[in-house]
Design an enzyme around this catalytic site. Structure first.
Site, short mmCIF file in Angstrom:
data_model
loop_
_atom_site.label_atom_id
_atom_site.label_comp_id
_atom_site.label_asym_id
_atom_site.label_seq_id
_atom_site.Cartn_x
_atom_site.Cartn_y
_atom_site.Cartn_z
NE ARG A 128 11.64 20.54 7.48
CZ ARG A 128 11.22 20.54 8.73
NH1 ARG A 128 10.50 19.53 9.18
NH2 ARG A 128 11.52 21.53 9.55
CD GLN A 141 19.25 15.77 6.07
OE1 GLN A 141 20.41 15.46 6.36
NE2 GLN A 141 18.24 14.94 6.26
CG ASP A 192 16.07 23.00 6.95
OD1 ASP A 192 15.55 24.12 7.16
OD2 ASP A 192 15.46 21.94 7.14
CB SER A 199 16.76 22.19 10.42
OG SER A 199 15.63 21.58 9.87
CE1 TYR A 238 8.02 22.16 7.97
CE2 TYR A 238 7.85 21.30 5.74
CZ TYR A 238 8.45 22.13 6.66
OH TYR A 238 9.50 22.94 6.28
#
Length: 386
Positions: free
Chosen positions: A127, A132, A135, A138, A235
């Site tokens: 992360r 991003q 990912d 996500s 997290y």
């Protein structure tokens, strides 16, 4: 660089690891793409659309894998015991890019290492800002959070918004979102759009402002432990028994007033934490709905059942098997773009071949097997390797 795309065969799976859009972009990178016939049908991507984008269509999985140096998948490869032996089709030196559940599927990782497969576990993408766009968790959780609210609305026997009619006024539904990650934030936004009164909870302090910015009420025990309850990777940390007890008491009082509860809490590599106990379910109003998005990892409610809608104590509990796969066209589009963004930095601009830089932060975070060995630091100690 030859890339193979298989038809996904696990139950409840409708997504595909490439779309005509990404096929064109992979070809522009210098890739040759081979796709198993029918791989995209469930996601509304036809064989003809793939051919028009420049892909080769082959009749079966074996032919696709044989044609590729790199294999893209949505789900971890199947064993002979699970159906088609996809693992058996893989060969030494081949590269696999797929979610593997590597932290919990030690036998699969060991088998891939033994076969000499270079395997990337996409669920382990770090992360960091640069990653991003790669990912997968996500992108799929975003769609899952949206769909969870629609599933709840479809299961619920009332409407979400307040409605004033000549026959009288209908009160708005109350929706409580448990876990404010990507899925939770999208669930909050979607429930608000549908007109519900929304509240949410999470153990990470940074989420309070996010919930409030979306028009929701934040519910949490905000003590000193709460203020330090987030890992460097973003997290949630596992909380102490004392904190869990205090939070459970607060939630128990709040939950009895709710119509819809959507739970999203997951801890990587661990069983999902229990957020809604059986006693809490007993206090909920008849006709209430719980959507347990963590059911595949044991569930945030012990009464939910994977792939089923069950009714307990007058409450309907939904245990969705694969929410992103219920939006297969968009879910495939996002997943395939994540894969494209993941592989692009690894393609040598001159030779157009895959060049794996083991010092790259994204590679280090996701590479689990290479050269016949398990290479990921988190997995080596569990494999018996020194």
């Amino acid at each position: 660089m030859k890339i193979a795309i298989l038809k996904e065969r696990r139950p409840y799976e409708t997504r595909v690891a490439a779309t005509p859009e990404t096929v064109k972009k992979l070809k522009a990178l210098g890739g040759e793409v081979t796709i198993e016939a029918g791989a995209g049908i469930a996601a509304a991507y036809t064989d003809q659309a793939y051919m028009d984008a420049g892909a080769n269509i082959v009749p079966d999985a074996a032919s696709a894998v044989a044609a590729g140096d790199i294999v893209f998948k949505i789900q971890r490869p199947m064993s002979a015991a699970e159906g088609l032996d996809e693992i058996g089709l893989l060969r030494s030196g081949q590269v696999l890019m797929s979610p593997l559940g590597a932290l919990t599927n030690a036998e699969l990782v060991q088998t891939l290492a033994g076969k000499g497969v270079t395997a990337f576990a996409l669920e382990l993408i770090p992360r960091i800002t640069r990653a991003q766009s790669m990912d997968i968790l996500s992108s799929q959780a975003n769609l899952g959070g949206y769909k969870a609210v629609l599933v709840a609305a479809n299961t619920f026997g009332r409407i979400f918004p307040q409605m004033m009619t000549p026959a009288g006024t209908l009160a708005p539904a109350r929706a409580f979102i448990m876990g404010v990650g990507v899925a939770g934030l999208q669930a909050i936004a979607t429930a608000r759009r549908l007109g519900a009164i929304v509240s949410a909870t999470d153990v990470r302090p940074a989420t309070k402002e996010q919930v409030q910015s979306l028009g929701g009420k934040f519910v949490a025990v905000e003590d000193e432990e709460f203020k330090a309850a987030e890992t460097a990777g973003g997290y949630a940390k596992e909380m102490s028994a004392d904190y869990r007890a205090k939070q459970a008491a607060l939630v128990a009082d709040h939950i009895r007033q709710q119509d819809i509860v959507i739970t999203t809490a997951l801890i990587p590599g661990r069983k999902a934490p229990v957020l809604v106990t059986e006693d809490m379910v007993k206090t909920m109003k008849p006709g209430s709905v719980i959507v347990d998005m963590a059911v595949e990892q044991g569930g945030n409610c012990p009464l939910s059942e994977y792939g089923k809608v069950v009714e307990k104590y007058g409450v309907k509990l939904v245990g969705p098997a694969n929410l992103p796969a219920e939006l297969p066209t968009d879910a495939s589009a996002l997943f395939s773009r994540n894969l494209l963004n993941f592989i692009t930095p690894m393609v040598d601009k001159e030779t157009k071949a895959l060049k794996i830089d083991v010092n790259d932060e994204v590679v280090k975070g996701t590479l689990v097997t290479q050269g016949g060995q398990i290479v990921h630091p988190s997995l080596i100690q569990n494999s018996g390797q020194s």
